[in-house]
Design a protein around this motif. Sequence first.
Motif, short mmCIF file in Angstrom:
data_model
loop_
_atom_site.label_atom_id
_atom_site.label_comp_id
_atom_site.label_asym_id
_atom_site.label_seq_id
_atom_site.Cartn_x
_atom_site.Cartn_y
_atom_site.Cartn_z
N SER A 3 -39.46 17.49 53.20
CA SER A 3 -40.55 16.83 53.78
C SER A 3 -41.36 16.17 52.85
O SER A 3 -41.61 16.63 51.83
N THR A 4 -42.20 15.19 53.41
CA THR A 4 -43.18 14.69 52.73
C THR A 4 -44.48 15.08 53.14
O THR A 4 -45.65 14.47 52.73
N ALA A 5 -44.49 16.35 53.95
CA ALA A 5 -45.82 16.85 54.29
C ALA A 5 -46.64 17.21 53.16
O ALA A 5 -46.19 17.70 52.25
N THR A 6 -47.85 17.13 53.13
CA THR A 6 -48.89 17.43 52.01
C THR A 6 -49.47 18.81 52.20
O THR A 6 -49.85 19.64 51.47
N THR A 7 -49.28 19.23 53.63
CA THR A 7 -49.86 20.70 53.80
C THR A 7 -49.06 21.53 54.67
O THR A 7 -47.99 20.82 55.12
N VAL A 8 -49.21 22.88 54.71
CA VAL A 8 -48.47 23.54 55.21
C VAL A 8 -48.38 23.30 56.73
O VAL A 8 -47.37 23.25 57.66
N THR A 9 -49.56 23.17 57.25
CA THR A 9 -49.92 22.79 58.72
C THR A 9 -49.22 21.58 59.12
O THR A 9 -48.31 21.53 60.07
N ALA A 10 -49.28 20.39 58.24
CA ALA A 10 -48.61 19.30 58.59
C ALA A 10 -47.23 19.39 58.67
O ALA A 10 -46.16 18.90 59.33
N TYR A 11 -46.49 20.50 57.69
CA TYR A 11 -45.05 20.51 57.55
C TYR A 11 -44.62 21.09 58.97
O TYR A 11 -43.68 20.92 59.83
N ILE A 12 -45.35 22.31 59.30
CA ILE A 12 -45.10 23.03 60.57
C ILE A 12 -44.96 22.07 61.57
O ILE A 12 -44.27 22.12 62.79
N ASP A 13 -46.14 21.39 61.91
CA ASP A 13 -46.41 20.43 63.19
C ASP A 13 -45.33 19.36 63.06
O ASP A 13 -44.87 19.00 64.28
N SER A 14 -44.57 19.06 61.99
CA SER A 14 -43.47 18.20 62.01
C SER A 14 -42.11 18.70 62.53
O SER A 14 -41.15 17.91 62.82
N LEU A 15 -42.12 20.19 62.89
CA LEU A 15 -40.76 20.60 63.15
C LEU A 15 -40.48 20.58 64.71
O LEU A 15 -41.59 20.57 65.57
N ALA A 16 -39.30 20.61 65.04
CA ALA A 16 -38.80 20.84 66.41
C ALA A 16 -39.22 22.04 66.84
O ALA A 16 -39.23 23.03 66.07
N TYR A 17 -39.40 22.38 68.27
CA TYR A 17 -40.08 23.59 68.70
C TYR A 17 -38.93 24.97 68.09
O TYR A 17 -39.79 25.93 67.47
N ASP A 18 -37.88 25.00 68.18
CA ASP A 18 -37.00 26.28 67.76
C ASP A 18 -37.36 26.46 66.17
O ASP A 18 -37.54 27.60 65.92
N ARG A 19 -37.29 25.30 65.67
CA ARG A 19 -37.64 25.50 64.01
C ARG A 19 -38.89 25.85 63.69
O ARG A 19 -39.06 26.68 62.83
N LYS A 20 -39.90 25.45 64.40
CA LYS A 20 -41.36 25.60 64.28
C LYS A 20 -41.50 27.26 64.42
O LYS A 20 -42.06 27.65 63.72
N TYR A 21 -40.92 27.62 65.55
CA TYR A 21 -41.35 29.10 65.82
C TYR A 21 -40.68 29.82 64.60
O TYR A 21 -41.16 30.72 64.23
N ALA A 22 -39.38 29.77 64.31
CA ALA A 22 -38.75 30.43 63.05
C ALA A 22 -39.73 30.14 61.76
O ALA A 22 -39.79 31.48 61.13
N ILE A 23 -40.07 29.00 61.36
CA ILE A 23 -40.87 29.02 60.23
C ILE A 23 -42.24 29.72 60.41
O ILE A 23 -42.89 30.43 59.66
N GLU A 24 -42.89 29.73 61.58
CA GLU A 24 -43.99 30.12 61.86
C GLU A 24 -43.91 31.78 61.88
O GLU A 24 -44.77 32.42 60.86
N GLN A 25 -42.86 32.38 62.29
CA GLN A 25 -42.67 33.52 62.11
C GLN A 25 -42.32 34.23 60.84
O GLN A 25 -42.80 35.16 60.27
N LEU A 26 -41.51 33.40 59.92
CA LEU A 26 -41.30 33.55 58.40
C LEU A 26 -42.23 33.65 57.67
O LEU A 26 -42.74 34.49 56.99
N ARG A 27 -43.01 32.58 57.98
CA ARG A 27 -44.64 32.55 57.23
C ARG A 27 -45.35 33.91 57.43
O ARG A 27 -46.15 34.28 56.41
N LYS A 28 -45.45 34.15 58.65
CA LYS A 28 -46.37 35.14 59.07
C LYS A 28 -46.09 36.68 58.69
O LYS A 28 -46.74 37.18 57.77
N VAL A 29 -44.66 36.63 58.60
CA VAL A 29 -44.08 37.88 58.06
C VAL A 29 -44.15 37.90 56.38
O VAL A 29 -44.34 39.04 55.43
N ILE A 30 -43.91 36.83 55.69
CA ILE A 30 -43.91 36.76 54.25
C ILE A 30 -45.49 36.99 53.85
O ILE A 30 -45.83 37.67 52.95
N LYS A 31 -46.46 36.27 54.56
CA LYS A 31 -48.06 36.43 54.22
C LYS A 31 -48.34 37.88 54.43
O LYS A 31 -49.26 38.22 53.54
#
Length: 153
Positions: A3-31
């Motif tokens: 990705s060329t996103a420069t922020t985590v929010t921009a990265y997540i916003d660029s994802l398709a719904y199913d991928r967005k959900y998975a990445i958000e959940q991974l991020r949440k559990v990691i943090k």
Amino acid sequence: MQSTATTVTAYIDSLAYDRKYAIEQLRKVIKKNIPKGFEEVMSYGMIGYVVPHKLYPAGYHCTPELPLPFMNIASQKNFIAVYHMMVYADKNLHDWFAAEYAKRVKGKLDMGKSCIRFKKVDQIPFDLIGELASKVTVQQWIDQYESAFKPKK
């Protein structure tokens, strides 16, 4: 697929719904589980958890101006990836993860050296990834990195 996103929010916003959900959940559990000291950044076109220069001024030996990478999550072309450097560097942690994965997930573990691949979003063991994130402190990672990866002078 970097990705060329420069922020985590921009990265997540660029994802398709199913991928967005998975990445958000991974991020949440990691943090929620990762020990204090690691910082969340965009790293190599992925969401990264790194040892910042304020804690490890030498940075990553391949690219010293970058902080020491530890863990990344990414939406790749054909899978969701979790990269965890200590799983690669520590056989005991690798073996623990593989055994726990087998107990919790039907199907074979798809794993490279540090890359854990999930082709189906509904088969990501989020709780296990959280446990994995919690297993290594910043100092343990620095010690392992210096003994296993950092070039000897």
